[in-house]
Design a protein around this motif. Structure first.
Motif, PDB file in Angstrom:
ATOM      1  N   LEU A 117      12.162  -8.435  -4.463  1.00 48.87           N
ATOM      2  CA  LEU A 117      11.984  -7.318  -3.532  1.00 48.87           C
ATOM      3  C   LEU A 117      10.566  -6.770  -3.600  1.00 48.87           C
ATOM      4  O   LEU A 117       9.953  -6.473  -2.565  1.00 48.87           O
ATOM      5  CB  LEU A 117      12.994  -6.211  -3.849  1.00 48.87           C
ATOM      6  CG  LEU A 117      14.454  -6.504  -3.491  1.00 48.87           C
ATOM      7  CD1 LEU A 117      15.359  -5.413  -4.041  1.00 48.87           C
ATOM      8  CD2 LEU A 117      14.625  -6.612  -1.972  1.00 48.87           C
ATOM      9  N   ILE A 118      10.037  -6.631  -4.805  1.00 48.85           N
ATOM     10  CA  ILE A 118       8.678  -6.109  -4.972  1.00 48.85           C
ATOM     11  C   ILE A 118       7.664  -7.051  -4.340  1.00 48.85           C
ATOM     12  O   ILE A 118       6.749  -6.627  -3.618  1.00 48.85           O
ATOM     13  CB  ILE A 118       8.368  -5.897  -6.457  1.00 48.85           C
ATOM     14  CG1 ILE A 118       9.202  -4.722  -6.996  1.00 48.85           C
ATOM     15  CG2 ILE A 118       6.883  -5.613  -6.677  1.00 48.85           C
ATOM     16  CD1 ILE A 118       9.159  -4.580  -8.495  1.00 48.85           C
ATOM     17  N   ILE A 119       7.813  -8.354  -4.569  1.00 50.96           N
ATOM     18  CA  ILE A 119       6.894  -9.341  -3.988  1.00 50.96           C
ATOM     19  C   ILE A 119       6.971  -9.302  -2.468  1.00 50.96           C
ATOM     20  O   ILE A 119       5.943  -9.358  -1.772  1.00 50.96           O
ATOM     21  CB  ILE A 119       7.226 -10.756  -4.512  1.00 50.96           C
ATOM     22  CG1 ILE A 119       6.877 -10.856  -6.000  1.00 50.96           C
ATOM     23  CG2 ILE A 119       6.452 -11.817  -3.726  1.00 50.96           C
ATOM     24  CD1 ILE A 119       7.289 -12.158  -6.634  1.00 50.96           C
ATOM     25  N   GLY A 120       8.195  -9.171  -1.928  1.00 53.62           N
ATOM     26  CA  GLY A 120       8.358  -9.093  -0.472  1.00 53.62           C
ATOM     27  C   GLY A 120       7.652  -7.878   0.110  1.00 53.62           C
ATOM     28  O   GLY A 120       6.986  -7.971   1.155  1.00 53.62           O
ATOM     29  N   LEU A 121       7.758  -6.729  -0.556  1.00 51.41           N
ATOM     30  CA  LEU A 121       7.103  -5.513  -0.079  1.00 51.41           C
ATOM     31  C   LEU A 121       5.583  -5.632  -0.162  1.00 51.41           C
ATOM     32  O   LEU A 121       4.862  -5.160   0.725  1.00 51.41           O
ATOM     33  CB  LEU A 121       7.585  -4.311  -0.898  1.00 51.41           C
ATOM     34  CG  LEU A 121       9.043  -3.881  -0.659  1.00 51.41           C
ATOM     35  CD1 LEU A 121       9.488  -2.879  -1.707  1.00 51.41           C
ATOM     36  CD2 LEU A 121       9.209  -3.300   0.745  1.00 51.41           C
ATOM     37  N   VAL A 122       5.095  -6.247  -1.229  1.00 47.89           N
ATOM     38  CA  VAL A 122       3.654  -6.432  -1.376  1.00 47.89           C
ATOM     39  C   VAL A 122       3.107  -7.305  -0.254  1.00 47.89           C
ATOM     40  O   VAL A 122       2.058  -6.998   0.340  1.00 47.89           O
ATOM     41  CB  VAL A 122       3.325  -7.056  -2.759  1.00 47.89           C
ATOM     42  CG1 VAL A 122       1.878  -7.533  -2.799  1.00 47.89           C
ATOM     43  CG2 VAL A 122       3.555  -6.035  -3.862  1.00 47.89           C
ATOM     44  N   PHE A 123       3.802  -8.371   0.072  1.00 47.37           N
ATOM     45  CA  PHE A 123       3.342  -9.244   1.160  1.00 47.37           C
ATOM     46  C   PHE A 123       3.417  -8.535   2.512  1.00 47.37           C
ATOM     47  O   PHE A 123       2.610  -8.804   3.406  1.00 47.37           O
ATOM     48  CB  PHE A 123       4.162 -10.537   1.188  1.00 47.37           C
ATOM     49  CG  PHE A 123       3.622 -11.603   0.276  1.00 47.37           C
ATOM     50  CD1 PHE A 123       2.507 -12.351   0.639  1.00 47.37           C
ATOM     51  CD2 PHE A 123       4.198 -11.843  -0.952  1.00 47.37           C
ATOM     52  CE1 PHE A 123       1.988 -13.322  -0.203  1.00 47.37           C
ATOM     53  CE2 PHE A 123       3.688 -12.805  -1.812  1.00 47.37           C
ATOM     54  CZ  PHE A 123       2.582 -13.549  -1.424  1.00 47.37           C
ATOM     55  N   THR A 180       5.036   1.352   2.474  1.00 48.10           N
ATOM     56  CA  THR A 180       5.369   0.136   1.729  1.00 48.10           C
ATOM     57  C   THR A 180       5.139   0.324   0.241  1.00 48.10           C
ATOM     58  O   THR A 180       5.977  -0.052  -0.587  1.00 48.10           O
ATOM     59  CB  THR A 180       4.523  -1.050   2.230  1.00 48.10           C
ATOM     60  OG1 THR A 180       4.694  -1.186   3.648  1.00 48.10           O
ATOM     61  CG2 THR A 180       4.952  -2.341   1.556  1.00 48.10           C
ATOM     62  N   LEU A 181       3.999   0.933  -0.114  1.00 51.06           N
ATOM     63  CA  LEU A 181       3.686   1.122  -1.529  1.00 51.06           C
ATOM     64  C   LEU A 181       4.604   2.146  -2.195  1.00 51.06           C
ATOM     65  O   LEU A 181       4.863   2.053  -3.392  1.00 51.06           O
ATOM     66  CB  LEU A 181       2.225   1.529  -1.700  1.00 51.06           C
ATOM     67  CG  LEU A 181       1.188   0.419  -1.456  1.00 51.06           C
ATOM     68  CD1 LEU A 181      -0.215   0.953  -1.668  1.00 51.06           C
ATOM     69  CD2 LEU A 181       1.447  -0.763  -2.379  1.00 51.06           C
ATOM     70  N   ILE A 182       5.093   3.124  -1.427  1.00 53.40           N
ATOM     71  CA  ILE A 182       6.073   4.056  -1.978  1.00 53.40           C
ATOM     72  C   ILE A 182       7.337   3.287  -2.376  1.00 53.40           C
ATOM     73  O   ILE A 182       7.901   3.486  -3.456  1.00 53.40           O
ATOM     74  CB  ILE A 182       6.409   5.179  -0.976  1.00 53.40           C
ATOM     75  CG1 ILE A 182       5.243   6.172  -0.892  1.00 53.40           C
ATOM     76  CG2 ILE A 182       7.682   5.918  -1.383  1.00 53.40           C
ATOM     77  CD1 ILE A 182       5.433   7.257   0.147  1.00 53.40           C
ATOM     78  N   LEU A 183       7.757   2.387  -1.485  1.00 57.69           N
ATOM     79  CA  LEU A 183       8.924   1.556  -1.796  1.00 57.69           C
ATOM     80  C   LEU A 183       8.647   0.668  -3.007  1.00 57.69           C
ATOM     81  O   LEU A 183       9.508   0.494  -3.876  1.00 57.69           O
ATOM     82  CB  LEU A 183       9.301   0.705  -0.582  1.00 57.69           C
ATOM     83  CG  LEU A 183       9.841   1.467   0.628  1.00 57.69           C
ATOM     84  CD1 LEU A 183      10.056   0.519   1.805  1.00 57.69           C
ATOM     85  CD2 LEU A 183      11.151   2.173   0.281  1.00 57.69           C
ATOM     86  N   VAL A 184       7.419   0.095  -3.049  1.00 56.53           N
ATOM     87  CA  VAL A 184       7.039  -0.737  -4.200  1.00 56.53           C
ATOM     88  C   VAL A 184       7.088   0.086  -5.482  1.00 56.53           C
ATOM     89  O   VAL A 184       7.614  -0.368  -6.509  1.00 56.53           O
ATOM     90  CB  VAL A 184       5.627  -1.328  -3.999  1.00 56.53           C
ATOM     91  CG1 VAL A 184       5.126  -1.976  -5.300  1.00 56.53           C
ATOM     92  CG2 VAL A 184       5.631  -2.364  -2.879  1.00 56.53           C
TER      93      VAL A 184
END
Length: 297
Positions: free
Chosen positions: A176-182, A34-38
């Motif tokens: 998108l970033i907020i969605g990945l963080v959650f 997830t963090l890689i995507l972020v």
């Protein structure tokens, strides 16, 4: 909080990670992905934002001066433009300079315009830059109302579409970033929920012997932070290695005027720090969510 107590919480939080075994591994792997995507989205969004700013900053208002205006009227017009709210810079460009730029921009075909050097039909121009690019249209409309202005050019439709596209791109990237963080918070939260359930008897005993809620919660907070930090190590490596390769191999290949990558130093280091902080924060937040909802003491 006493230093000895803090060490105890850190020790317990670290033990919790090893106690959960494969679940901890699965959680760290999921958080890493997830963090890689972020990180990728952050790098992409921040670079696109910089490119958008470069384009926005290059938006200029060309004020064509009436050919009948004399020198005093031209000077007065420049002063009036400078007094308009939001104007950052005003530059005068003579018709001879405008003709030279036209000839140069057209290459070989531009030589046909050389015949007009003795009898130049172009206007003198004031090139105006807005302090805030979004105010370009407002400033252009005010300039149009001034005396001795023949025309005002700034690509109205293109500029409006540009600003609109930039705003949409930024909003979508942020969403998108907020969605990945959650998503990462949810994964860490689930891992700690399992820990709480598995240790419910021990937690109950701690409560019976007088342990406070905060004393019981702290190890879980430490566990969440460690999960987040461990999950961010691989993304940091991807950022430093990947961005270094891209910047050194592609930055000089791209010749478009506005397409300019942010420099590796300090951008990559700053982004790495952001990812580490995001990892720790979402780990602690995921822990807080789990403890608040599932720790019944």
């Amino acid at each position: 909080m006493k230093f000895r107590t803090l060490l105890r919480h850190i020790r317990e939080g670290t033990k919790n990670i090893f106690r959960n075994g494969w679940m901890t591994f699965a959680s760290i792997a999921a958080v890493t992905t997830t963090l890689i995507l972020v990180a990728v989205f952050l790098a992409l969004v921040l670079n696109l934002d910089q490119m958008a700013r470069n384009i926005e900053q290059d938006v200029q208002i060309s004020t064509l001066i009436d050919v009948t205006a004399d020198e005093d009227q031209i000077v007065q017009l420049g002063e009036e433009i400078e007094q308009i709210d939001g104007v950052a810079e005003v530059q005068f460009s003579s018709n001879d300079n405008e003709l030279s730029k036209l000839i140069e921009s057209m290459g070989d075909e531009g030589q046909a315009w050389s015949m007009f050097e003795q009898d130049n039909p172009l206007n003198h121009v004031y090139i105006v830059e807005a302090g805030v690019p979004e105010e370009t249209e407002v400033i252009a409309n005010q300039i149009e109302e001034l005396d001795n202005v023949e025309n005002v050019l700034y690509g109205k439709e293109v500029v409006e579409q540009l600003f609109q596209f930039n705003n949409y791109a930024r909003a979508i990237g942020l969403a998108l970033i907020i969605g990945l963080v959650f998503t990462a918070i949810f994964l860490i939260s689930n891992t700690i929920k399992i820990t709480i359930i598995a240790r419910s008897t021990e937690i109950g005993i701690q409560k019976l012997v007088g342990a406070t809620n905060s004393f019981i919660r702290w190890p879980f907070f430490v566990e969440g932070a460690l999960l987040g930090i461990l999950g961010s190590l691989a993304p940091v490596a991807v950022i430093l290695g990947g961005y270094y390769y891209i910047y050194n191999n592609f930055a000089n290949v791209i010749n478009f005027r506005f397409v300019e990558l942010l420099p590796f130093d300090p951008f990559a280091w700053q982004l790495s720090g952001m990812v580490l902080v995001i990892g720790a924060v979402i780990g602690v937040w995921g822990s807080v969510m789990s403890v608040r909802k599932f720790l019944k003491v």
